[in-house]
Design an enzyme around this catalytic site. Sequence first.
Site, PDB file in Angstrom:
ATOM      1  N   GLY A  56       3.447  -1.804 -11.430  1.00 40.59           N
ATOM      2  CA  GLY A  56       4.779  -2.290 -11.074  1.00 40.59           C
ATOM      3  C   GLY A  56       5.441  -3.073 -12.196  1.00 40.59           C
ATOM      4  O   GLY A  56       6.655  -2.967 -12.421  1.00 40.59           O
ATOM      5  N   ASP A  79      -9.000  -0.444  -7.697  1.00 41.42           N
ATOM      6  CA  ASP A  79      -7.671   0.012  -8.128  1.00 41.42           C
ATOM      7  C   ASP A  79      -7.506  -0.019  -9.648  1.00 41.42           C
ATOM      8  O   ASP A  79      -6.907   0.888 -10.246  1.00 41.42           O
ATOM      9  CB  ASP A  79      -6.550  -0.773  -7.419  1.00 41.42           C
ATOM     10  CG  ASP A  79      -6.648  -2.299  -7.537  1.00 41.42           C
ATOM     11  OD1 ASP A  79      -7.566  -2.797  -8.211  1.00 41.42           O
ATOM     12  OD2 ASP A  79      -5.782  -2.984  -6.938  1.00 41.42           O
ATOM     13  N   THR A  80      -8.072  -1.037 -10.287  1.00 43.79           N
ATOM     14  CA  THR A  80      -7.917  -1.136 -11.743  1.00 43.79           C
ATOM     15  C   THR A  80      -8.659   0.004 -12.447  1.00 43.79           C
ATOM     16  O   THR A  80      -8.203   0.501 -13.486  1.00 43.79           O
ATOM     17  CB  THR A  80      -8.396  -2.515 -12.230  1.00 43.79           C
ATOM     18  OG1 THR A  80      -7.742  -3.516 -11.436  1.00 43.79           O
ATOM     19  CG2 THR A  80      -8.069  -2.740 -13.688  1.00 43.79           C
ATOM     20  N   GLY A 104       0.848  -1.189   0.000  1.00 40.19           N
ATOM     21  CA  GLY A 104       0.000   0.000   0.000  1.00 40.19           C
ATOM     22  C   GLY A 104       0.881   1.235   0.000  1.00 40.19           C
ATOM     23  O   GLY A 104       2.069   1.171   0.328  1.00 40.19           O
ATOM     24  N   ARG A 105       0.306   2.361  -0.415  1.00 37.46           N
ATOM     25  CA  ARG A 105       1.030   3.626  -0.318  1.00 37.46           C
ATOM     26  C   ARG A 105       0.060   4.768  -0.148  1.00 37.46           C
ATOM     27  O   ARG A 105      -1.107   4.690  -0.552  1.00 37.46           O
ATOM     28  CB  ARG A 105       1.957   3.922  -1.506  1.00 37.46           C
ATOM     29  CG  ARG A 105       1.384   3.955  -2.878  1.00 37.46           C
ATOM     30  CD  ARG A 105       0.994   2.670  -3.373  1.00 37.46           C
ATOM     31  NE  ARG A 105       1.674   2.019  -4.458  1.00 37.46           N
ATOM     32  CZ  ARG A 105       1.513   0.710  -4.682  1.00 37.46           C
ATOM     33  NH1 ARG A 105       0.747  -0.020  -3.908  1.00 37.46           N
ATOM     34  NH2 ARG A 105       2.084   0.129  -5.705  1.00 37.46           N
ATOM     35  N   THR A 130       0.177  -7.479  -9.187  1.00 38.49           N
ATOM     36  CA  THR A 130      -0.064  -8.839  -8.712  1.00 38.49           C
ATOM     37  C   THR A 130      -0.896  -9.584  -9.760  1.00 38.49           C
ATOM     38  O   THR A 130      -0.579 -10.700 -10.148  1.00 38.49           O
ATOM     39  CB  THR A 130      -0.801  -8.789  -7.362  1.00 38.49           C
ATOM     40  OG1 THR A 130      -0.029  -7.979  -6.479  1.00 38.49           O
ATOM     41  CG2 THR A 130      -0.978 -10.173  -6.788  1.00 38.49           C
TER      42      THR A 130
HETATM   43  P1  ADP Z   1      -0.146  -4.444  -6.670  1.00 40.01           P
HETATM   44  O1  ADP Z   1      -0.838  -3.124  -6.898  1.00 40.01           O
HETATM   45  O2  ADP Z   1      -0.941  -5.608  -7.156  1.00 40.01           O
HETATM   46  O3  ADP Z   1       0.323  -4.614  -5.267  1.00 40.01           O
HETATM   47  P2  ADP Z   1       2.142  -3.309  -8.133  1.00 40.01           P
HETATM   48  O4  ADP Z   1       1.564  -2.511  -9.242  1.00 40.01           O
HETATM   49  O5  ADP Z   1       2.722  -2.577  -6.977  1.00 40.01           O
HETATM   50  O6  ADP Z   1       1.143  -4.440  -7.627  1.00 40.01           O
HETATM   51  O7  ADP Z   1       3.257  -4.220  -8.793  1.00 40.01           O
HETATM   52  C1  ADP Z   1       3.981  -5.165  -8.057  1.00 40.01           C
HETATM   53  C2  ADP Z   1       4.884  -5.951  -8.999  1.00 40.01           C
HETATM   54  O8  ADP Z   1       5.759  -5.060  -9.683  1.00 40.01           O
HETATM   55  C3  ADP Z   1       5.809  -6.912  -8.287  1.00 40.01           C
HETATM   56  O9  ADP Z   1       5.197  -8.187  -8.120  1.00 40.01           O
HETATM   57  C4  ADP Z   1       7.014  -6.979  -9.210  1.00 40.01           C
HETATM   58  O10 ADP Z   1       6.952  -8.103 -10.078  1.00 40.01           O
HETATM   59  C5  ADP Z   1       6.948  -5.726 -10.040  1.00 40.01           C
HETATM   60  N1  ADP Z   1       8.092  -4.846  -9.748  1.00 40.01           N
HETATM   61  C6  ADP Z   1       8.256  -4.054  -8.671  1.00 40.01           C
HETATM   62  N2  ADP Z   1       9.440  -3.404  -8.728  1.00 40.01           N
HETATM   63  C7  ADP Z   1      10.052  -3.820  -9.863  1.00 40.01           C
HETATM   64  C8  ADP Z   1      11.314  -3.533 -10.486  1.00 40.01           C
HETATM   65  N3  ADP Z   1      12.177  -2.695  -9.945  1.00 40.01           N
HETATM   66  N4  ADP Z   1      11.593  -4.149 -11.657  1.00 40.01           N
HETATM   67  C9  ADP Z   1      10.716  -4.982 -12.226  1.00 40.01           C
HETATM   68  N5  ADP Z   1       9.526  -5.309 -11.673  1.00 40.01           N
HETATM   69  C10 ADP Z   1       9.195  -4.726 -10.520  1.00 40.01           C
HETATM   70  C1  LRH Z   2      -6.191  -5.896  -8.962  1.00 43.74           C
HETATM   71  C2  LRH Z   2      -7.588  -6.376  -8.691  1.00 43.74           C
HETATM   72  C3  LRH Z   2      -8.257  -6.946  -9.933  1.00 43.74           C
HETATM   73  C4  LRH Z   2      -9.271  -7.867  -9.317  1.00 43.74           C
HETATM   74  C5  LRH Z   2      -8.457  -8.485  -8.208  1.00 43.74           C
HETATM   75  C6  LRH Z   2      -9.228  -9.039  -7.083  1.00 43.74           C
HETATM   76  O1  LRH Z   2      -5.572  -5.411  -7.801  1.00 43.74           O
HETATM   77  O2  LRH Z   2      -8.379  -5.351  -8.147  1.00 43.74           O
HETATM   78  O3  LRH Z   2      -8.817  -5.964 -10.779  1.00 43.74           O
HETATM   79  O4  LRH Z   2      -9.831  -8.783 -10.187  1.00 43.74           O
HETATM   80  O5  LRH Z   2      -7.576  -7.449  -7.763  1.00 43.74           O
END
Ligand code: ADP
Ligand code: LRH
Length: 499
Positions: A433, A264-265, A16-17, A286
């Site tokens: 990410g 979030d999406t 989270g942020r 993720t």
């Molecule tokens: P979520 O919103 O689902 O928590 P993020 O958008 O923060 O996900 O993305 C997380 C993913 O980003 C990580 O699983 C990783 O694979 C990728 N990631 C994070 N930092 C880096 C990096 N420096 N280089 C490449 N991939 C990265």
């Molecule tokens: C991505 C997300 C996606 C959903 C899953 C549960 O973070 O919101 O859009 O399908 O999580």
Amino acid sequence: RSAGTVAAIDLGASSGRVMLGHVGHNELRLRPVARFPNLPVRTIDGLHWDILDLYRNVLAGLHSAVREEPGLRSAAVDSWAVDYALLSGQRMLGNPFHYRDERTAAGVDATHVLVPHAELYAGNGLQFLPFNTLYQLAAERLAGGLDGADTMMLIPDLLGFWLTGERVAERTNASTTGLLTVSAGTGHGTGRGTGRGTGRGTGRGHGSGHGEWDETLIARLGLPRSIFPRLVDPGSRIGSLLPGVAHEIGAVSRLDLVAVGSHDTASAVVAVPMRDENAAYISSGTWSLVGVELNSPVLTEESRAANFTNEGGVDGRVRYLRNVMGLWLLSESMRSWDLEGVAFELPFLLAQAAQVTGPVTVFDVDDPAFLAPGDMPDRIREHCAGHGLAVPATPVDLVRSIIESLATKYASTLRAAGELSGTSIRTVHIVGGGSQNELLCQLTANLTGLPVLAGPVEATAIGNVLIQARAQGLAHGSLEALRMLVAQAYSPRHYEPRA
Ligand code: ADP
Ligand code: LRH
């Protein structure tokens, strides 16, 4: 024209942020004030989110935000979709379950006996995911978990309730429950509709896509209508912070919580710097959410068979996409190696994976076997062995195989999104990410044969900021106008397809 600052609270499945977003005429700048991991907890009854830990981090983040920016205009929350808490009065009845908890299987069967999936799809337009809220609620009902509950609140709405005392259901996230009506509006054969980006000058309100709580469906599923709060649209004011909360975060003046695309999406798609209707997006974290933006849903049988979803977007747009298993495959593999005492650094693994020259195993990343937490490398190897594929030997081979298989799935999903929606896709944007993963971006360009534009990394927080900023009069116009701001502030990295 004025400039000002808002705070985005963005909770992803892995972290989270809280970010401060400064917006003014031709100005858009974000800076993080807090980052924290999101670590689920398994207890005897299943897998849960550590919602109180997340909330404490949100409060601490808001405290930093207010200290750095005493004139903060507003704040807004987004998070992953589908999950919820049940309340009785102000009391939360149990810790929210994680969508990867296995209890939903019983809910799927119990739901489809009452309403077959084809009928659900015609009414709600959602792809089948075993953890869609309606299945979770069915499992809950079977276990007696709904007894005594008077309110169901999705995660961002729950945090909003704790912050303001207001009970609402933000519409983009509510669309992932499977309990909102969706309508094809204009009656065009495809969702492409007419004149995207032309008739939405103010960009307010919701359009033909997602409507209201589907009372008939809710009744057929035996769910109590009364637990579903009033729907609100992105851009509307939820309320002011409760005095106790304002005191705790050190706010000296009134601070409003605003609804944004709280899925979030939905917020991520707001900040994809698409320039025209021939652009597709991949929100890569993720999960990887792969698709296009439409004006009206595609509810055809072909679309259902291909498991494409029509989720509610900001300004009544439709997010026509498929969930692809995503970088979960990689993060969960790394967690296994960590537990075995081999702690790899992600940049190291990716750099090594990029050097692999031999044949690479491509497997189906969307095998449901990969959904639950647990030993991912073993499950991938078992999947490959069971499907007559060469089993990746080393961790580096496995990482390469994951990335190549993801890119392969991106390409086939984009092709299907284009065909099913009548979109001729010419550019692919990758945000989140995963947009930092050069190997993934390059392979996606190669396998789609299309240019890939990577970034912004923090698209979700940016989308959250932009919708608040528009609600505060700091930014103006349609999503297209907001995306121009993103394109100016964050120049994407280009990847051209290579043979
Ligand atoms: P979520 O919103 O689902 O928590 P993020 O958008 O923060 O996900 O993305 C997380 C993913 O980003 C990580 O699983 C990783 O694979 C990728 N990631 C994070 N930092 C880096 C990096 N420096 N280089 C490449 N991939 C990265
Ligand atoms: C991505 C997300 C996606 C959903 C899953 C549960 O973070 O919101 O859009 O399908 O999580």
